[in-house]
Scaffold this motif. Structure first.
Motif, PDB file in Angstrom:
ATOM      1  N   GLY A  70      40.178  46.782  45.474  1.00 18.40           N
ATOM      2  CA  GLY A  70      41.299  45.772  45.709  1.00 18.40           C
ATOM      3  C   GLY A  70      40.915  44.347  44.981  1.00 18.40           C
ATOM      4  N   MET A  71      42.035  43.478  44.599  1.00 18.02           N
ATOM      5  CA  MET A  71      41.924  42.487  43.893  1.00 18.02           C
ATOM      6  C   MET A  71      42.689  41.449  44.439  1.00 18.02           C
ATOM      7  SD  MET A  71      42.118  44.232  40.014  1.00 18.02           S
ATOM      8  CE  MET A  71      41.814  42.906  39.154  1.00 18.02           C
ATOM      9  N   GLU A  72      42.316  40.107  44.589  1.00 14.66           N
ATOM     10  CA  GLU A  72      42.975  39.055  45.038  1.00 14.66           C
ATOM     11  C   GLU A  72      42.893  38.022  43.866  1.00 14.66           C
ATOM     12  OE1 GLU A  72      43.552  35.793  48.549  1.00 14.66           O
ATOM     13  OE2 GLU A  72      41.748  36.710  48.309  1.00 14.66           O
ATOM     14  N   ILE A  73      44.313  37.968  43.514  1.00 19.17           N
ATOM     15  CA  ILE A  73      44.481  36.789  42.228  1.00 19.17           C
ATOM     16  C   ILE A  73      44.725  35.485  42.910  1.00 19.17           C
ATOM     17  CG2 ILE A  73      45.699  36.523  40.147  1.00 19.17           C
ATOM     18  CD1 ILE A  73      44.448  39.157  40.110  1.00 19.17           C
ATOM     19  N   THR A  74      43.785  34.434  42.328  1.00 15.94           N
ATOM     20  CA  THR A  74      44.163  33.083  42.669  1.00 15.94           C
ATOM     21  C   THR A  74      44.182  32.439  41.483  1.00 15.94           C
ATOM     22  OG1 THR A  74      41.866  32.314  42.807  1.00 15.94           O
ATOM     23  CG2 THR A  74      42.422  33.502  44.769  1.00 15.94           C
ATOM     24  N   VAL A  75      44.490  31.029  41.377  1.00 12.50           N
ATOM     25  CA  VAL A  75      44.611  30.272  40.177  1.00 12.50           C
ATOM     26  C   VAL A  75      43.193  30.332  39.533  1.00 12.50           C
ATOM     27  CG1 VAL A  75      44.717  27.936  39.450  1.00 12.50           C
ATOM     28  CG2 VAL A  75      46.430  28.874  41.248  1.00 12.50           C
ATOM     29  N   ASP A  76      42.003  30.130  40.346  1.00  7.60           N
ATOM     30  CA  ASP A  76      40.716  29.829  39.640  1.00  7.60           C
ATOM     31  C   ASP A  76      39.933  31.178  39.576  1.00  7.60           C
ATOM     32  OD1 ASP A  76      41.244  27.238  39.522  1.00  7.60           O
ATOM     33  OD2 ASP A  76      40.833  27.127  41.648  1.00  7.60           O
ATOM     34  N   ASP A  77      40.215  31.880  40.271  1.00 12.85           N
ATOM     35  CA  ASP A  77      39.218  33.325  40.279  1.00 12.85           C
ATOM     36  C   ASP A  77      39.924  34.569  40.672  1.00 12.85           C
ATOM     37  OD1 ASP A  77      39.099  32.920  43.103  1.00 12.85           O
ATOM     38  OD2 ASP A  77      37.369  31.815  43.176  1.00 12.85           O
ATOM     39  N   ILE A  78      39.085  35.669  40.681  1.00  6.89           N
ATOM     40  CA  ILE A  78      39.639  36.883  41.196  1.00  6.89           C
ATOM     41  C   ILE A  78      38.607  37.485  42.205  1.00  6.89           C
ATOM     42  CG2 ILE A  78      40.341  39.341  40.770  1.00  6.89           C
ATOM     43  CD1 ILE A  78      40.773  38.441  37.977  1.00  6.89           C
ATOM     44  N   LEU A  79      38.818  37.902  43.299  1.00  6.15           N
ATOM     45  CA  LEU A  79      38.165  38.671  44.525  1.00  6.15           C
ATOM     46  C   LEU A  79      38.304  40.080  44.419  1.00  6.15           C
ATOM     47  CD1 LEU A  79      36.168  38.631  46.887  1.00  6.15           C
ATOM     48  CD2 LEU A  79      38.287  38.341  48.336  1.00  6.15           C
ATOM     49  N   PHE A  80      37.032  40.800  44.049  1.00  9.22           N
ATOM     50  CA  PHE A  80      37.076  42.306  43.879  1.00  9.22           C
ATOM     51  C   PHE A  80      36.342  42.714  45.309  1.00  9.22           C
ATOM     52  CE2 PHE A  80      37.033  40.516  39.488  1.00  9.22           C
ATOM     53  CZ  PHE A  80      38.119  41.288  38.767  1.00  9.22           C
ATOM     54  N   VAL A  81      37.169  43.712  45.646  1.00 11.40           N
ATOM     55  CA  VAL A  81      36.370  44.637  46.719  1.00 11.40           C
ATOM     56  C   VAL A  81      36.464  46.092  46.722  1.00 11.40           C
ATOM     57  CG1 VAL A  81      37.053  42.616  48.525  1.00 11.40           C
ATOM     58  CG2 VAL A  81      38.660  44.592  48.361  1.00 11.40           C
ATOM     59  N   ARG A 130      34.655  34.178  38.446  1.00 14.12           N
ATOM     60  CA  ARG A 130      35.669  33.021  37.960  1.00 14.12           C
ATOM     61  C   ARG A 130      36.605  33.463  36.693  1.00 14.12           C
ATOM     62  NH1 ARG A 130      37.092  28.026  38.673  1.00 14.12           N
ATOM     63  NH2 ARG A 130      37.482  26.651  36.579  1.00 14.12           N
ATOM     64  N   VAL A 131      37.705  33.879  37.081  1.00 17.85           N
ATOM     65  CA  VAL A 131      38.570  34.146  35.744  1.00 17.85           C
ATOM     66  C   VAL A 131      40.067  33.172  36.080  1.00 17.85           C
ATOM     67  CG1 VAL A 131      40.004  35.879  34.580  1.00 17.85           C
ATOM     68  CG2 VAL A 131      37.712  36.537  35.666  1.00 17.85           C
ATOM     69  N   PRO A 132      40.118  32.057  35.291  1.00 20.06           N
ATOM     70  CA  PRO A 132      41.289  31.285  35.505  1.00 20.06           C
ATOM     71  C   PRO A 132      42.415  32.058  35.114  1.00 20.06           C
ATOM     72  CG  PRO A 132      39.603  30.034  34.414  1.00 20.06           C
ATOM     73  CD  PRO A 132      39.044  31.406  34.401  1.00 20.06           C
ATOM     74  N   PHE A 133      43.511  31.983  36.143  1.00 15.58           N
ATOM     75  CA  PHE A 133      44.882  32.533  35.828  1.00 15.58           C
ATOM     76  C   PHE A 133      45.189  32.298  34.596  1.00 15.58           C
ATOM     77  CE2 PHE A 133      49.395  33.164  36.375  1.00 15.58           C
ATOM     78  CZ  PHE A 133      49.660  34.421  36.611  1.00 15.58           C
ATOM     79  N   GLY A 134      45.843  33.216  33.891  1.00 12.56           N
ATOM     80  CA  GLY A 134      46.683  33.113  32.606  1.00 12.56           C
ATOM     81  C   GLY A 134      48.078  34.002  32.449  1.00 12.56           C
ATOM     82  N   LYS A 135      48.956  33.630  31.728  1.00 14.69           N
ATOM     83  CA  LYS A 135      50.000  34.345  31.537  1.00 14.69           C
ATOM     84  C   LYS A 135      50.028  35.213  30.277  1.00 14.69           C
ATOM     85  CE  LYS A 135      52.845  30.808  33.568  1.00 14.69           C
ATOM     86  NZ  LYS A 135      53.712  29.608  33.666  1.00 14.69           N
ATOM     87  N   GLU A 136      48.661  35.178  29.569  1.00 12.99           N
ATOM     88  CA  GLU A 136      48.577  35.809  28.221  1.00 12.99           C
ATOM     89  C   GLU A 136      48.135  37.325  28.465  1.00 12.99           C
ATOM     90  OE1 GLU A 136      46.957  32.884  29.164  1.00 12.99           O
ATOM     91  OE2 GLU A 136      48.428  31.608  28.379  1.00 12.99           O
ATOM     92  N   PHE A 137      48.073  38.089  27.308  1.00 15.69           N
ATOM     93  CA  PHE A 137      47.780  39.440  27.531  1.00 15.69           C
ATOM     94  C   PHE A 137      46.072  39.296  27.866  1.00 15.69           C
ATOM     95  CE2 PHE A 137      46.094  43.277  25.470  1.00 15.69           C
ATOM     96  CZ  PHE A 137      46.791  44.072  26.290  1.00 15.69           C
ATOM     97  N   SER A 138      45.445  38.461  27.244  1.00 15.98           N
ATOM     98  CA  SER A 138      44.254  38.228  27.293  1.00 15.98           C
ATOM     99  C   SER A 138      43.552  38.186  28.681  1.00 15.98           C
ATOM    100  CB  SER A 138      43.510  37.305  26.556  1.00 15.98           C
ATOM    101  OG  SER A 138      43.955  35.877  27.116  1.00 15.98           O
ATOM    102  N   TYR A 139      44.555  37.714  29.782  1.00 18.45           N
ATOM    103  CA  TYR A 139      44.079  37.449  31.035  1.00 18.45           C
ATOM    104  C   TYR A 139      44.220  39.024  31.825  1.00 18.45           C
ATOM    105  CZ  TYR A 139      44.256  36.549  36.159  1.00 18.45           C
ATOM    106  OH  TYR A 139      44.175  36.373  37.600  1.00 18.45           O
ATOM    107  N   TYR A 140      45.132  39.888  31.307  1.00 21.09           N
ATOM    108  CA  TYR A 140      45.128  41.394  31.762  1.00 21.09           C
ATOM    109  C   TYR A 140      43.900  42.054  31.312  1.00 21.09           C
ATOM    110  CZ  TYR A 140      50.220  41.337  32.563  1.00 21.09           C
ATOM    111  OH  TYR A 140      51.592  40.679  33.260  1.00 21.09           O
TER     112      TYR A 140
END
Length: 373
Positions: A87-98, A113-123
């Motif tokens: 599972g992953m929870e996406i937030t503005v500042d990070d991603i929680l993995f479980v 810590r993975v800041p949210f973005g709309k670019e392909f690099s975020y995926y």
């Protein structure tokens, strides 16, 4: 003719076997007699299916039932290592993995810590960190059932699109491509919709879940599933009007619940809830007054939801974790607003686990496994 009859018999057997596995999964630990009684199956049928499930590695014996005078009955549970879901929870500042096992238990977690973005690099970053996380768990890839993604906003589960998120400042963002990048089957869910799957803890009753995070949201658990509504916008409780011409909401309207009961309302200058509640406990007059006003607005919302749905109400989210110590105060305010209920026992404070949304998104795959096995 005979072929059709054989196929129907085979399908009935598969469905019965799946029902048994699902019941054992939901129950956690259960006896064979209880399985037969709750499903209405004959004991020979029950024993045969359980034998097959054990041979296939899905069910294991797990202790013995307390004796009532005769032989102790063997208890059953799902084999925890029969499969896993991420599972992953996406937030503005990070991603929680479980990672959860087949018993729906949290096995491992990590916040990156993975800041949210709309670019392909975020995926790409999502997929890369997911791979790192799963490798660290040591679980074989073929045992991963899938990856659930919890998002703060309105989601289209069928199309796997985040339709709108004020928190992320994103619209019509597709997550279909993430499946190819990650190599796993993926599903998306609203953070509140995912959280209620954990917070209800297998309870069968109807439930309204009020999520008090940086945005106010929620979920409606009806007929054993989350009700999405005609346009996937159900339970958008943050935009219920609780005061005419009240505070300005981010949606442009006035008097919305979000403007009175989001976590940001309490955080204020303190910038975080922990500091705020420390000041409340220290009897800081300003923080105490802010909490008083917050609880009054929350009580109005709870009473309104109770009037509309006439079912249990559960409070969760970031603020929910702190409200247990103020439960009596909240109860009194709810009773002032709700004149039809003699007591506030319909109101429940959720476990409010930090990992609830990510864990709930993962559990979807465990539930689906038993539905489709």
């Amino acid at each position: 003719m005979q072929s059709g009859k054989r196929e129907r018999k085979k399908e009935t057997k598969r469905e019965n076997k799946a029902q048994i596995a699902r019941l054992i999964s939901e129950a956690g630990v259960i006896s064979k007699n209880e399985v037969a009684a709750r499903l209405g199956f004959s004991m020979p049928t029950t024993l045969q299916h359980i034998k097959e499930l054990m041979e296939e590695g899905y069910v294991v014996e797990n202790g013995e039932q307390e004796s009532t005078g005769g032989r102790k009955a063997k208890m059953l549970s799902i084999a925890e290592d029969a499969g896993y879901a991420a599972g992953m929870e996406i937030t503005v500042d990070d991603i929680l993995f479980v990672l959860v096992n087949m018993q729906r238990e949290l096995v491992r977690k990590a916040r990156i810590r993975v800041p949210f973005g709309k670019e392909f690099s975020y995926y790409e970053a999502m997929a890369n960190w997911l791979q790192v996380f799963l490798e660290q768990t040591g679980v074989e890839q073929e045992k991963i059932l899938g990856v659930g993604i919890a998002l703060p906003g309105v989601v289209d589960q069928r199309e796997k699109i985040l339709r709108h998120s004020h928190v992320l400042q994103a619209e019509n963002m597709s997550f279909k491509g993430f499946e190819e990048l990650s190599g796993y089957s993926c599903e998306i869910e609203s953070d509140a919709g995912a959280a209620v799957c954990v917070e209800r803890a297998g309870n069968k009753r109807e439930l309204v879940y009020l999520s008090l995070n940086d945005m106010v949201g929620g979920a409606i658990f009806l007929n054993q599933k989350v009700y999405g509504g005609q346009n996937n916008r159900s339970a958008n409780f943050g935009h219920m009007k609780i005061e005419k011409n009240g505070r300005l909401c981010y949606c442009g309207g006035k008097g919305c619940l979000d403007a009175y009961c989001s976590a940001k309302v309490l955080q204020g200058e303190e910038r975080n809830l922990e500091t705020f509640f420390e000041k409340v406990r220290a009897r800081d007059s300003g923080c105490r007054q802010r909490l008083e006003e917050y609880l009054e607005s929350l009580a109005v919302a709870i009473a309104d939801l109770r009037m509309v749905f006439d079912c249990d109400i559960m409070i969760g989210g970031k603020v929910g974790r702190y409200l247990k110590e103020f439960r009596k105060e909240l109860d009194r305010k709810v009773m002032v607003c709700d004149r039809l209920d003699l007591d506030p026992s319909f109101l429940e404070i959720g476990k409010c686990q930090v990992e609830a949304s990510a864990q709930g998104a993962a559990i979807r795959f465990v539930e689906r496994f038993f539905e489709e096995m």
